[in-house]
Write an enzyme that holds these catalytic residues in place. Structure first.
Site, PDB file in Angstrom:
ATOM      1  CB  SER A 193      -0.932   0.002   1.203  1.00  0.00           C
ATOM      2  OG  SER A 193      -0.206  -0.183   2.399  1.00  0.00           O
ATOM      3  CG  HIS A 246      -3.700  -0.947  -2.116  1.00  0.00           C
ATOM      4  ND1 HIS A 246      -4.217   0.329  -2.153  1.00  0.00           N
ATOM      5  CD2 HIS A 246      -3.514  -1.239  -0.806  1.00  0.00           C
ATOM      6  CE1 HIS A 246      -4.321   0.793  -0.915  1.00  0.00           C
ATOM      7  NE2 HIS A 246      -3.901  -0.144  -0.076  1.00  0.00           N
ATOM      8  CE  LYS A 263      -7.360  -0.153   1.007  1.00  0.00           C
ATOM      9  NZ  LYS A 263      -7.760   0.910   1.908  1.00  0.00           N
TER      10      LYS A 263
HETATM   11  C1  LIG Z   1      -3.168  -3.614   2.228  1.00  0.00           C
HETATM   12  C2  LIG Z   1      -4.356  -3.169   3.009  1.00  0.00           C
HETATM   13  N1  LIG Z   1      -5.088  -4.093   3.650  1.00  0.00           N
HETATM   14  C3  LIG Z   1      -6.168  -3.758   4.374  1.00  0.00           C
HETATM   15  C4  LIG Z   1      -6.576  -2.447   4.489  1.00  0.00           C
HETATM   16  C5  LIG Z   1      -7.759  -2.114   5.319  1.00  0.00           C
HETATM   17  O1  LIG Z   1      -8.864  -1.941   4.515  1.00  0.00           O
HETATM   18  P1  LIG Z   1     -10.081  -1.004   4.944  1.00  0.00           P
HETATM   19  O2  LIG Z   1      -9.630   0.401   4.761  1.00  0.00           O
HETATM   20  O3  LIG Z   1     -11.172  -1.412   4.008  1.00  0.00           O
HETATM   21  O4  LIG Z   1     -10.402  -1.323   6.355  1.00  0.00           O
HETATM   22  C6  LIG Z   1      -5.858  -1.459   3.824  1.00  0.00           C
HETATM   23  C7  LIG Z   1      -6.298  -0.041   3.934  1.00  0.00           C
HETATM   24  O5  LIG Z   1      -5.573   0.873   4.029  1.00  0.00           O
HETATM   25  C8  LIG Z   1      -4.724  -1.818   3.079  1.00  0.00           C
HETATM   26  O6  LIG Z   1      -3.987  -0.891   2.448  1.00  0.00           O
END
Ligand SMILES: Cc1ncc(COP(=O)(O)O)c(C=O)c1O
Length: 370
Positions: free
Chosen positions: A165, A193, A224
Site C-alpha cells: 500500500s 490494492h 479502494k
Molecule cells: C493492504 C491493506 N489491507 C487492508 C486495508 C484495510 O482496509 P479497509 O480500509 O477497508 O479497512 C488497507 C487499507 O488501508 C490496506 O492498504
C-alpha cells in the site's frame, strides 16, 4: 487518572502528531484509493440508492438480522475472483484481523512480509501463532526462515500484501505460492490494492496468471478501487464456513449497510466490463512517462501508487502542496520506516495529463522552497 497530555506532547515533539483535515472542493486529489473513481460513478450511486429500500443500516450482525443482500455480493465476488466462496466483512481491517486470528492458531507458524499492512500485523498479534517477519519480498530470506524455523509446526502460513500500500510494488506471488506448496503451507494474499487494478481488475493472482487453489486465501477490500466500504475473503467452502463459525470480527459486528452492498455489486459489474481498468493502466503509463521526465521515479510503476520519498522534508512538502491546492498526504513513521517518510501519490482514472504535469511542477518548486 490518565495522563495523556505528556504522551501527546512527546508525539508532537517527535513531529509525529496526527490530525484530521478536510479536503477542500477545488483541490486536485492525489491521495485517495478510489483508483477507478467508482465511489462517485452515477450507476454505482443509483445502485446504492436502490439498496436504501432495505433501510439505512443492516440492523445487526450477519448471523442475526443483518443478512440482507450480502450473499448476492458474495456470489459476485466469488465469481469475480474464481473461488468457491467469498465472505464479506464490515471493513478490510476487520477482515484481516478476523481471518488471521481465526485460522492461525497456537502451534502454527506465520511468515509475514516486513511491509505488510497494519491490519495484517494486528491479525498476527491477535492470533496465537508464532510469527516470523521476512525481508520485504525476499524469497531467499523467506525460504531460509522456513528451513530454519518451520519444523514441528501444525500449519505454516505465508501472509503478504498483493500490492504494497505504501510502495505500490507487487509481491512475487509466483515464488511465494511455490514455496507455500513445497512446505505444504497456506498463502494468504491481501489484495486490497490489487483488486480492480491488476489482472484486468481481478487482482494480483490473475496478474501472474495464477489460478486460485485450495491452499490460497485471498483477501480484499470494497473500500479502494471498488469505491465502497467493507472487506472480503475468498477461498474454498470449508474455509468460509469455518470463518462464519469462528471469526470474531465477522460474528460480533454489524453487517455492511445494504446500500453499500448494492453499490459494490454494480462496481464489480463495471470493472468486469473492462474499460475502466484499461483506462487506469493507460493513466499509469502516462504518469510513468511524466514522473520519469521530472526524475521523480526511476522505473515504471505497474500500479497507481507512487511513493515520493522525501525523508524529513515530507510533511512540509505535503503542507506546501496542500496550500497550493494539491491534496497529497505525507506518510510518516510508524506507517513507513523512519527515514523513508514519503508523499504517497495515488493516481486514478479521472486524472489528466495536465494534472500530472501540475503536480510535478509544484513538487519541483517545493524542492527549492521547503
Ligand atoms: C493492504 C491493506 N489491507 C487492508 C486495508 C484495510 O482496509 P479497509 O480500509 O477497508 O479497512 C488497507 C487499507 O488501508 C490496506 O492498504
Amino acid at each position: 487518572m490518565l495522563n495523556l497530555k505528556k504522551e501527546l506532547e512527546y508525539i508532537k515533539y517527535n513531529n509525529l502528531y496526527r490530525y484530521l483535515r478536510r479536503k477542500e472542493n477545488n483541490t486536485l486529489d492525489f491521495s485517495s484509493n478510489d483508483y477507478l473513481c467508482l465511489s462517485k460513478h452515477p450507476e454505482v450511486i443509483d445502485a446504492a440508492r436502490e439498496g436504501l429500500k432495505y433501510g439505512l443500516g443492516s440492523t445487526g450482525s450477519r448471523l442475526t438480522s443483518g443478512n440482507i443482500n450480502h450473499e448476492v455480493l458474495e456470489e459476485k465476488i466469488a465469481e469475480f475472483k474464481g473461488t468457491e466462496r467469498a465472505l464479506v466483512y464490515p471493513t478490510g481491517y476487520s477482515t484481516n484481523i478476523g481471518v488471521i486470528s481465526s485460522l492461525c492458531k497456537r502451534g502454527d507458524l506465520i511468515l509475514s512480509d516486513e511491509l505488510n499492512h497494519a491490519s495484517i500485523i494486528d491479525g498476527c498479534r491477535l492470533s496465537k501463532a508464532d510469527v516470523e517477519i521476512y525481508n520485504h519480498c525476499n524469497i531467499d530470506n523467506l525460504r531460509n526462515i522456513i528451513e530454519e524455523k518451520g519444523k514441528n509446526y501444525n500449519n505454516i502460513f505465508i501472509i503478504t500484501d498483493g500490492v504494497f500500500s505504501m510502495d505500490g510494488d507487487i509481491a512475487p506471488l509466483k515464488d511465494i505460492i511455490k514455496i507455500g506448496e513445497e512446505y505444504n503451507g497456506i498463502v494468504i494474499v491481501d489484495d486490497a490494492h490489487g483488486t480492480g487494478v491488476l489482472g484486468n481488475g481481478k487482482g494480483t493472482l490473475k496478474h501472474f496468471n495464477l489460478k486460485p487453489a485450495d491452499n490460497i486465501i485471498q483477501i480484499g477490500t470494497l473500500s479502494k478501487a471498488i469505491g465502497g466500504l467493507g472487506g472480503f475473503v475468498c477461498g474454498i467452502e470449508e474455509v468460509i464456513e469455518y470463518l462464519i463459525n469462528t471469526s470474531r470480527s465477522f460474528i460480533y459486528s454489524t453487517a455492511l449497510p445494504p446500500s453499500v452492498v448494492s453499490g459494490s455489486i454494480r462496481s464489480l459489474e463495471l470493472i468486469e466490463e473492462g474499460d475502466l481498468t484499461k483506462k487506469l493502466q493507460g493513466n499509469i503509463r502516462e504518469a510513468n512517462r511524466i514522473f520519469k521526465k521530472y526524475n521523480l521515479i526511476k522505473g515504471d510503476s505497474l500500479t497507481p501508487i507512487y511513493p515520493i520519498v522525501l525523508g524529513e522534508k515530507t510533511m512540509a512538502t505535503s503542507e506546501y502542496l496542500i496550500k497550493n491546492k494539491i491534496f497529497a498526504i505525507g506518510i510518516r513513521y510508524p506507517t513507513v520506516p523512519r527515514g523513508l517518510e514519503r508523499i504517497r501519490i495515488s493516481i486514478n482514472v479521472g486524472h489528466r495529463r495536465e494534472d500530472f504535469e501540475r503536480l510535478c511542477r509544484l513538487l519541483m518548486i517545493s524542492f527549492n522552497e521547503v
